[in-house]
Scaffold this active site. Structure first.
Site, PDB file in Angstrom:
ATOM      1  N   THR A 132       0.929  -1.502  -0.393  1.00  0.00           N
ATOM      2  CA  THR A 132       0.087   0.187   0.347  1.00  0.00           C
ATOM      3  C   THR A 132       0.542   1.165  -0.282  1.00  0.00           C
ATOM      4  O   THR A 132       1.878   1.220   0.707  1.00  0.00           O
ATOM      5  CB  THR A 132      -1.110  -0.063   1.149  1.00  0.00           C
ATOM      6  OG1 THR A 132      -1.547   1.210   1.228  1.00  0.00           O
ATOM      7  CG2 THR A 132      -0.341   0.018   1.989  1.00  0.00           C
ATOM      8  N   ASP A 133       0.746   2.425  -0.519  1.00  0.00           N
ATOM      9  CA  ASP A 133       1.462   3.394  -0.464  1.00  0.00           C
ATOM     10  C   ASP A 133       1.165   3.911   0.922  1.00  0.00           C
ATOM     11  O   ASP A 133       1.708   5.313   1.263  1.00  0.00           O
ATOM     12  CB  ASP A 133       0.755   5.335  -1.450  1.00  0.00           C
ATOM     13  CG  ASP A 133      -1.333   5.138  -1.053  1.00  0.00           C
ATOM     14  OD1 ASP A 133      -1.439   4.301   0.162  1.00  0.00           O
ATOM     15  OD2 ASP A 133      -1.665   5.351  -1.311  1.00  0.00           O
ATOM     16  N   GLU A 134       0.748   3.261   1.775  1.00  0.00           N
ATOM     17  CA  GLU A 134       0.555   4.160   3.329  1.00  0.00           C
ATOM     18  C   GLU A 134       1.822   3.812   4.001  1.00  0.00           C
ATOM     19  O   GLU A 134       2.116   4.154   4.777  1.00  0.00           O
ATOM     20  CB  GLU A 134      -0.574   3.651   4.074  1.00  0.00           C
ATOM     21  CG  GLU A 134      -2.330   4.304   3.138  1.00  0.00           C
ATOM     22  CD  GLU A 134      -3.281   3.495   4.418  1.00  0.00           C
ATOM     23  OE1 GLU A 134      -2.834   4.071   6.146  1.00  0.00           O
ATOM     24  OE2 GLU A 134      -4.310   3.622   3.701  1.00  0.00           O
ATOM     25  N   TYR A 159      -2.076  -0.840  10.482  1.00  0.00           N
ATOM     26  CA  TYR A 159      -1.815  -1.227   9.594  1.00  0.00           C
ATOM     27  C   TYR A 159      -0.958  -1.055   8.670  1.00  0.00           C
ATOM     28  O   TYR A 159      -0.140  -1.584   8.005  1.00  0.00           O
ATOM     29  CB  TYR A 159      -3.396  -0.937   9.021  1.00  0.00           C
ATOM     30  CG  TYR A 159      -3.264  -0.869   7.475  1.00  0.00           C
ATOM     31  CD1 TYR A 159      -3.137  -2.376   6.058  1.00  0.00           C
ATOM     32  CD2 TYR A 159      -3.673   0.162   6.590  1.00  0.00           C
ATOM     33  CE1 TYR A 159      -2.777  -2.271   5.193  1.00  0.00           C
ATOM     34  CE2 TYR A 159      -3.679   0.202   5.004  1.00  0.00           C
ATOM     35  CZ  TYR A 159      -3.478  -1.400   5.077  1.00  0.00           C
ATOM     36  OH  TYR A 159      -3.490  -1.482   3.563  1.00  0.00           O
ATOM     37  N   LYS A 163       1.995  -3.532   7.106  1.00  0.00           N
ATOM     38  CA  LYS A 163       1.965  -4.026   5.713  1.00  0.00           C
ATOM     39  C   LYS A 163       3.853  -4.348   5.340  1.00  0.00           C
ATOM     40  O   LYS A 163       4.592  -4.266   4.691  1.00  0.00           O
ATOM     41  CB  LYS A 163       1.359  -3.147   4.616  1.00  0.00           C
ATOM     42  CG  LYS A 163      -0.329  -3.492   4.906  1.00  0.00           C
ATOM     43  CD  LYS A 163      -0.529  -4.632   4.662  1.00  0.00           C
ATOM     44  CE  LYS A 163       0.053  -4.577   3.031  1.00  0.00           C
ATOM     45  NZ  LYS A 163      -0.775  -6.193   2.706  1.00  0.00           N
TER      46      LYS A 163
END
Length: 672
Positions: A132-134, A159, A163
């Site tokens: 994810t970009d997060e 979260y 990741k």
């Protein structure tokens, strides 16, 4: 540029949102690829998402958890997997604040199991890890260039941290063992089939219901949104053209503030944003902006095709046409949802049942397909599930235990008494269950008349004890399935006998003439404030065990006289297995737990005479005559079972169920 062509692809999390779209596209466009889709069917998965591929000969569905090394190794070897597209993950940030250990387990440990299986089997030619970009953390508000693939990873919530941790494991296995990995980091994705805990489907469903759209903070947070079909094309390009060892951002430069997304949805629904948007408490560490540089992917030939207006309209049209796709999602629509993570839970609207244990699903109805066989688990046919059951000495509690043994489900009976909260917490800590069943309660011996003279004892168990257990379960993030009663309603002017207008789940109880019913109605109302409770209203429970004195049929065959009134009824042999399935599906709220339709006392006794005892006779008396020989009045009603039937359409009508599950097994009379 060389092109990779896989043969046998394993897609994890394939009943989820993005992965199901990817699976459907690959199955449709590449009939020579064998696609094995693996999903444990958690709350945000749905087998309906794979229905476009249900008749395809190159699809095999496996229900299972990638955290199981035996299962993963088996699949990689037996299916000769050469390519993995790893989508499976817990992804909702709000959930990660309240249940962070589940994210570590699902996102890091499960990825580690998958990587180790790849190392051991040594057959993988591509491992595409979906991140994810997060993981980049927050982008500066005034940044002109987005994060590129070599940017530092600075996650800010549980979260994104899990990741990032999973990415480190993927990188380590690539460097240490030469695993051919590719990693993707994507912007937010939206479109049909998405579980409505995410912003856009949540706002759409709320707008459809005429409810306000809650925005965290002031709505100034900026996000980038890609339509799902564009993202699917990106994965198609990366699968075939992506270079091993590389990372690819999947992004868009079209950013939007959350408040603007809400306003656009209001505009398309033609509602006033000023009246239909409200600002709520912000969540912890709500990053202001995520912005990525996607030039590396565009150099492979990918580009975003769908405009925001077009994609949003398609999405709204889909949810408008499929409002019940996910069933009851009211808890997901809260401003700060906390969905329960139930390992091993079965997906909503599974249009068959677990294909290995119970039968055939929608995906198995093509007779030309080779069925996928998964090895039987060593200890349980429901891996990861463990029930804690209260009511060991009771009728329903005893039947539940026997059902668990039959289905291979780990279970233990609670040792604590419901009125002692400390004992309940000790049980939960000792057993470590995934679900709790409350089949304990005071109904009175030999009948509810006992409760009229033992009110304190009745309150202590039926009210205080039930609330104790619900609260203890909430504290530990557990679903409680509570066996309640439908004896809280009485036929009235709006629900007349014979009208087929049954009482619905949302109706207010109108029968409190017995103290037992009064306590059950009281606790049901209080339990509405616990979103971790599944309340099952049982009525006149009946089973094939005609020797049990609690059995409704056994009772009325021993009465000297009976009142002949049609009532709803619960056939336990058919519906108790349904209660186990409801726990697996993480269903909550109130359910009329009866077979559809009504049956009168005389009709039941006629069946008893026809199938069991041709010499049996009985006498009727009126309700007025009955009142002279009982202490507490009895209620008679019909419960509307349509909500239950919408989730389990295979449930039989009451008279059909009585014949199949009760009278046929007890047949002593040879048909003429």
């Amino acid at each position: 540029m060389s092109t990779f062509k896989p043969k046998n692809i394993l897609i994890t999390g394939a009943a989820g949102f993005i992965a199901s779209h990817v699976a459907n596209r690959l199955i449709r466009n590449y009939p020579d690829y064998n696609i094995v889709v693996l999903d444990k069917l958690d709350y945000c998965s749905n087998l309906k998402n794979l229905l476009p591929s249900s008749s395809s000969s190159n699809l095999k569905f496996v229900k299972g958890d990638i955290a199981s090394p035996d299962l993963v190794n088996y699949l990689l070897i037996v299916e000769n997997i050469d390519t993995i597209m790893h989508f499976a993950a817990q992804t909702h940030v709000d959930n990660s604040f309240g249940n962070s250990f589940e994210f570590t387990k699902n996102n890091i440990y499960s990825t580690h199991v998958l990587l180790e299986a790849c190392k051991v089997t040594g057959r993988i030619r591509r491992f595409i890890h979906v991140s994810t970009d997060e993981v980049y953390g927050e982008t500066d508000e005034d940044a002109v260039a987005g994060n590129h693939e070599a940017s530092q990873l600075l996650p800010t919530n549980p979260y994104s941290a899990t990741k990032a941790g999973a990415e480190m494991l993927v990188m380590a296995y690539a460097r240490s063992y030469g695993l051919p990995v590719i990693t993707t980091r994507g912007n937010n994705v939206y479109g049909p089939n998405q579980f409505p805990e995410k912003l856009i489907p949540k706002f759409i469903l709320l707008a459809m219901r005429g409810e306000v759209l809650p925005i965290h903070g002031d709505g100034s947070n900026v996000r980038s949104y890609l339509y799902c079909e564009d993202v699917v094309e990106a994965f198609e390009v990366i699968l075939h053209k992506g270079e091993v060892g590389h990372v690819y951002n999947i992004g868009t430069k079209k950013e939007r503030r959350v408040i603007d997304v809400a306003r656009d949805i209001c505009r398309l629904f033609e509602i006033d944003p000023d009246r239909n948007i409200k600002f709520v408490e912000n969540r912890p560490f709500n990053d202001q902006r995520y912005f990525v540089d996607d030039r590396k992917l565009t150099n492979l030939g990918w580009s975003e095709r769908t405009t925001w207006e077009e994609g949003l309209k398609k999405t709204i049209d889909w949810y408008t046409n499929n409002p019940d796709w996910w069933g009851d999602v009211s808890s997901a629509l809260l401003p700060h949802p906390r969905m329960l993570m139930m390992p091993g839970g079965i997906g909503r609207h599974f249009d068959g049942a677990d294909r290995y244990d119970y039968g055939t699903s929608e995906l198995d109805r093509n007779p030309n397909r080779t069925r996928m066989v998964v090895p039987s688990p060593r200890h349980s046919s429901s891996p990861g599930i463990k029930f804690l059951i209260y009511g060991r000495t009771g009728w329903i509690g005893g039947m539940l235990g026997r059902l668990c043994e039959k289905e291979g489900i780990h279970y233990e009976y609670g040792k604590g008494r419901l009125e002692h909260r400390s004992q309940l917490k000790a049980d939960i800590l000792a057993v470590k269950p995934t679900h709790v069943f409350n089949a304990a309660g005071v109904t009175g011996r030999p009948n509810v008349d006992w409760c009229e003279s033992h009110k304190t004892e009745t309150i202590r168990t039926n009210v205080t004890g039930t609330l104790n257990l619900a609260d203890a379960c909430l504290e530990h993030g557990l679903l409680m399935v509570n066996f309640a009663t439908g004896c809280i309603f009485e036929y009235d002017d709006r629900h007349q006998q014979g009208s087929r207008m049954g009482f619905k789940e949302e109706d207010t109880p109108n029968f409190t003439s017995s103290f037992y019913s009064k306590t059950k109605a009281m606790v049901e109302e209080l339990l509405k404030d616990y979103d971790n409770v599944c309340t099952l209203r049982v009525r006149m429970p009946t089973s094939s065990d005609l020797s049990n004195p609690r059995n409704f049929i056994t009772k009325i065959t021993r009465y000297s006289k009976v009142a002949n009134i049609p009532n709803s009824m619960t056939i336990l042999d058919e519906l108790l297995p349904v209660s186990i399935e409801m726990a697996k599906r993480n269903l909550r709220g109130i359910w009329n737990f009866t077979n559809p339709g009504v049956v009168s006392h005389n009709e039941v006794l006629e069946m008893y005479k026809q199938y069991v005892d041709p010499e049996f006779t009985w006498t009727n008396f009126t309700l007025e005559e009955q009142a002279q020989v009982i202490v507490a009045p009895r209620c008679n009603n019909e419960l509307d079972a349509s909500k239950l039937i919408s989730e389990f359409p295979e449930i039989l009508l009451i008279k059909e169920s009585l014949i199949k599950f009760v009278f046929e097994p007890n047949r002593r009379v040879t048909p003429a």
